[in-house]
Scaffold this active site. Structure first.
Site, mmCIF file in Angstrom:
data_model
loop_
_atom_site.group_PDB
_atom_site.id
_atom_site.type_symbol
_atom_site.label_atom_id
_atom_site.label_comp_id
_atom_site.label_asym_id
_atom_site.label_seq_id
_atom_site.Cartn_x
_atom_site.Cartn_y
_atom_site.Cartn_z
ATOM 1 C CB SER A 64 -0.752 0.016 1.325
ATOM 2 O OG SER A 64 -1.842 -1.064 0.978
ATOM 3 C CE LYS A 67 -3.763 0.547 -1.295
ATOM 4 N NZ LYS A 67 -4.383 0.099 -0.061
ATOM 5 C CE1 TYR A 191 -5.112 -1.524 -4.174
ATOM 6 C CE2 TYR A 191 -5.701 -3.697 -4.137
ATOM 7 C CZ TYR A 191 -5.174 -2.599 -3.411
ATOM 8 O OH TYR A 191 -5.090 -2.475 -2.279
ATOM 9 C CE1 TYR A 243 -4.566 1.388 4.409
ATOM 10 C CE2 TYR A 243 -2.980 0.185 5.812
ATOM 11 C CZ TYR A 243 -3.483 0.576 4.514
ATOM 12 O OH TYR A 243 -2.695 0.349 3.574
ATOM 13 C CB VAL A 261 0.002 -5.959 4.376
ATOM 14 C CG1 VAL A 261 -1.106 -5.336 5.021
ATOM 15 C CG2 VAL A 261 -0.178 -6.100 2.640
HETATM 16 N N1 GLN Z 1 -2.585 -5.338 -1.867
HETATM 17 C C1 GLN Z 1 -2.790 -5.425 -0.370
HETATM 18 C C2 GLN Z 1 -4.393 -5.541 -0.344
HETATM 19 O O1 GLN Z 1 -4.927 -5.129 -1.282
HETATM 20 C C3 GLN Z 1 -2.433 -3.807 0.069
HETATM 21 C C4 GLN Z 1 -2.993 -3.710 1.736
HETATM 22 C C5 GLN Z 1 -2.220 -3.203 2.417
HETATM 23 O O2 GLN Z 1 -0.765 -2.818 2.171
HETATM 24 N N2 GLN Z 1 -2.617 -2.506 3.558
HETATM 25 O O3 GLN Z 1 -4.901 -6.103 0.590
#
Ligand code: GLN
Length: 309
Positions: A64, A67, A191, A243, A261
């Site tokens: 993420s 993003k 994505y 988050y 993650v």
């Molecule tokens: N690719 C992961 C997902 O879509 C990204 C989530 C994350 O890094 N928090 O679940």
């Protein structure tokens, strides 16, 4: 600068001595295989130097953290009309939550939760085949990092595609509201590939440097986004980048930051430094456990918090 190197070495030493490292992400099988005993940190400075400690040259899945880059890219393509599709308020919910989407008519709270990033991927896809959109994202990140070695880990992309039911649900749900306009498998293809980009701490810190330098990348002498836009991206990172752990991160670290993650975090000390830290074990919210602690120590010892010492 000796002092900064000394602080980074201390932090890496402290991390190496930690037993409680959190849990590596389990829901993406390829990430579940990563050795949790790793820790790396890199600090990129406006004068072009990058100071590192630990496993700063080991590539990891940025997940993420990507993003931030896709938001910057999409804002460059669409300008502020992007905000008709996606909001900019903290969600207070887990990264992959679907609950607010129904109440808020398919408009995700912000571009950093999964739903918001999937909506941004849909915007980047406009006028492109999925492969071209993925290529555009990778080229953008290579340009920011000033390093053509940045690549996609196809095994991670395949692993996430095979276990992507939750993200597919979010995308289908948003498509029913018109927030997603392309075929869901195309949007998810973009994505999942952006999340599967592999970088090391040194590359990631360099790629984020424009956000610490009023939108200008000192490595390439190019204005990536306006100073005004960089300020706003930092604001969204501060409020939404972790988050439902964003408040805790602001409290402990006091910098705009974005986690993934894969265990990576990009944090920005505006005017001072871009910092990338990586340790694969996560806290219960899905943010790097040792990464957050390391940043807390760094901002404390260097007095880099945007809120003062
Ligand atoms: N690719 C992961 C997902 O879509 C990204 C989530 C994350 O890094 N928090 O679940």
């Amino acid at each position: 600068m000796d002092r900064l190197q000394h602080v980074l070495d201390e932090i890496a030493e402290e991390a190496a001595a930690q037993d409680d490292r959190g849990l590596v992400a389990q829901y993406i099988p390829e990430l579940a295989k990563v050795d949790p005993k790793q820790f790396g940190i890199a600090v990129a400075l406006p004068d072009g130097r990058v100071l590192t400690a630990g496993n700063a040259a080991t590539a990891f899945s940025i997940q993420s953290v990507s993003k931030v880059f896709t938001l910057s890219l999409a804002l460059g393509k669409l300008g502020d009309s992007l905000w008709t599709r996606v909001g900019r308020e903290p969600s207070g919910n887990p990264f992959n939550s679907i609950v607010q989407l129904e109440q808020e008519k398919g408009r995700p709270r912000n571009p950093f939760i999964n739903a918001g990033a999937i909506a941004v991927a849909d915007l980047i896809l406009s006028g492109h085949e999925p492969r071209e959109a993925i290529g555009e994202i990778v080229r953008f990140i290579r340009y920011l990092a000033d390093d053509d070695a940045v690549r996609i880990d196809e095994r991670v992309a395949a692993s996430e595609t095979a276990h992507g039911d939750r993200n597919a649900s979010l995308a289908h749900f948003m498509r029913s509201f018109g927030t997603v306009t392309h075929p869901v498998d195309h949007v998810l293809g973009v994505y999942f590939h952006q999340c599967a980009i592999a970088m090391n701490c040194r590359q990631l810190a360099r790629a984020g440097l424009f956000l610490a330098c009023q939108g200008r990348n000192p490595l390439t002498s190019s204005q990536v986004v306006t100073a005004h836009r960089a300020r706003r991206i930092n604001a969204i990172m501060l409020m939404c980048g972790h988050y439902d752990g964003s408040g805790e991160f602001a409290y402990r670290v006091g910098l705009p930051g974005k986690s993934g993650v894969g265990g990576g975090i990009l944090a920005i000390a505006p005017g001072t430094a871009s910092i990338a830290v990586w340790s694969p074990g996560l806290d219960p919210v899905g943010n790097s456990k040792l990464g957050s602690t390391a940043l807390e120590q760094l901002t404390k010892r260097m007095q880099w918090s945007v809120f003062g010492s």
